[in-house]
Design an enzyme around this catalytic site. Sequence first.
Site, PDB file in Angstrom:
ATOM      1  N   ARG A  95      37.791  40.872  54.544  1.00  0.00           N
ATOM      2  CA  ARG A  95      37.438  40.983  53.138  1.00  0.00           C
ATOM      3  C   ARG A  95      36.003  40.493  52.940  1.00  0.00           C
ATOM      4  O   ARG A  95      35.731  39.306  52.985  1.00  0.00           O
ATOM      5  CB  ARG A  95      38.412  40.159  52.283  1.00  0.00           C
ATOM      6  CG  ARG A  95      37.949  39.966  50.852  1.00  0.00           C
ATOM      7  CD  ARG A  95      39.044  39.389  49.967  1.00  0.00           C
ATOM      8  NE  ARG A  95      39.578  38.120  50.427  1.00  0.00           N
ATOM      9  CZ  ARG A  95      38.985  36.934  50.265  1.00  0.00           C
ATOM     10  NH1 ARG A  95      37.803  36.862  49.692  1.00  0.00           N
ATOM     11  NH2 ARG A  95      39.573  35.826  50.683  1.00  0.00           N
ATOM     12  N   TYR A 130      34.720  28.237  50.823  1.00  0.00           N
ATOM     13  CA  TYR A 130      35.615  28.060  51.962  1.00  0.00           C
ATOM     14  C   TYR A 130      35.264  28.925  53.170  1.00  0.00           C
ATOM     15  O   TYR A 130      35.905  28.801  54.207  1.00  0.00           O
ATOM     16  CB  TYR A 130      37.063  28.331  51.545  1.00  0.00           C
ATOM     17  CG  TYR A 130      37.307  29.693  50.919  1.00  0.00           C
ATOM     18  CD1 TYR A 130      37.488  30.831  51.702  1.00  0.00           C
ATOM     19  CD2 TYR A 130      37.369  29.839  49.540  1.00  0.00           C
ATOM     20  CE1 TYR A 130      37.707  32.069  51.133  1.00  0.00           C
ATOM     21  CE2 TYR A 130      37.597  31.072  48.949  1.00  0.00           C
ATOM     22  CZ  TYR A 130      37.756  32.195  49.755  1.00  0.00           C
ATOM     23  OH  TYR A 130      37.974  33.424  49.179  1.00  0.00           O
ATOM     24  N   HIS A 141      38.132  37.287  46.889  1.00  0.00           N
ATOM     25  CA  HIS A 141      39.516  37.747  46.742  1.00  0.00           C
ATOM     26  C   HIS A 141      39.654  38.546  45.452  1.00  0.00           C
ATOM     27  O   HIS A 141      40.197  39.651  45.443  1.00  0.00           O
ATOM     28  CB  HIS A 141      40.463  36.548  46.735  1.00  0.00           C
ATOM     29  CG  HIS A 141      41.881  36.903  46.442  1.00  0.00           C
ATOM     30  ND1 HIS A 141      42.675  37.591  47.329  1.00  0.00           N
ATOM     31  CD2 HIS A 141      42.646  36.695  45.344  1.00  0.00           C
ATOM     32  CE1 HIS A 141      43.875  37.772  46.805  1.00  0.00           C
ATOM     33  NE2 HIS A 141      43.880  37.247  45.596  1.00  0.00           N
TER      34      HIS A 141
END
Length: 390
Positions: A283, A296, A287
């Site tokens: 990805r 992160y 998200h």
Amino acid sequence: MTVESTAARKPRRSAGTKRTSTGSTPDTAGAGPELVQLLTPEGKRVKNADYDKYVADVTPDELRGLYRDMVLTRRFDAEATSLQRQGELGLWASLLGQEAAQIGSGRALRDDDYVFPTYREHGVAWCRGVDPTNLLGMFRGVNNGGWDPNSNNFHLYTIVLGSQTLHATGYAMGISKDGADSAVLAYFGDGASSQGDVNESFVFSAVYNAPVVFFCQNNQWAISEPIEKQTRVPLYQRARGFGFPGVRVDGNDVLACLAVTRAALERARHGEGPTLVEAFTYRMAAHTTSDDPTRYRRDAEREEWEAKDPILRLRAYLENEGHADAAFFEELETESEALGKHVREVVRAMPVPEHMAIFDNVYADGHALVDEERAQFAAYQASFTGGEAE
């Protein structure tokens, strides 16, 4: 900036960002059968004795079609992200980087097959002929889906994680009882693979030999949780415990995704039961637009995956083989910009959602708690200067 270069933009450097994942890639994937790959990241064709036959009939024109699908899907996705940032959409889940997994699997379907998506399968929706602007009505809050699932055999987007796999399994069981030879394709992500619904679907599909293909897009991150916190073994190996085969495919290789999905669907149609396909991809974006991946993920990890970009990979192959010339790419760039303009105009012409509509049709005869919440929200809306509850 061209559509193809969207994924190659350098991310913002974030200080102190810590990465907990090992950042495994297709080249260092877990134990078991090798990852199925037909096009290398450099666009070189490699042979595979098990899957070459499933793409042996793919013509140069069809290869250009796969490339066009990916480019236009990425352009649509980029426009939707921009519209959300401009306040035109409430939320958007980008597919950036996952175009090959979705277009390859989507083009493997027959018209009579049925698809059960999550909320990120914009490329599959494109393959099924769903108007891309219909996808945006839900994210703008003006409809509950925007298309008739039976018109394209493409179910409405499912926000609840993993529940669509149960629907897919039940539908596939029905197909078997009807004696049809069509198949079902169910999509979910690596995070959803930990949901009970998904595992229950595996149990029922195996026991009833349902003609369903479970297509897991392992994009390495379940929001902020890395894949190693989801499983101790490669995801595709989970199928073995339920009694059906699993296969890991290079999710950035559109040709391999097409071949593997065709094989799995053919197996389902021949009465051989379910298959789990793990599309190993990444990805590239957040998200959803409410997420900040710089908190992160390491920048170096994204840069490593940018070198495996699915669109640039197929373009390199087309150019190396002489299957596409400069005029083709120029015309496609023009078409992609026209698509972006069209999407922008349609969305901005959609009505502004009525704030109080969220309380309608919750219960057929009304409900005391809903009435109370409606009154509270109306008072909140009226509290703004000059504001009135709609």
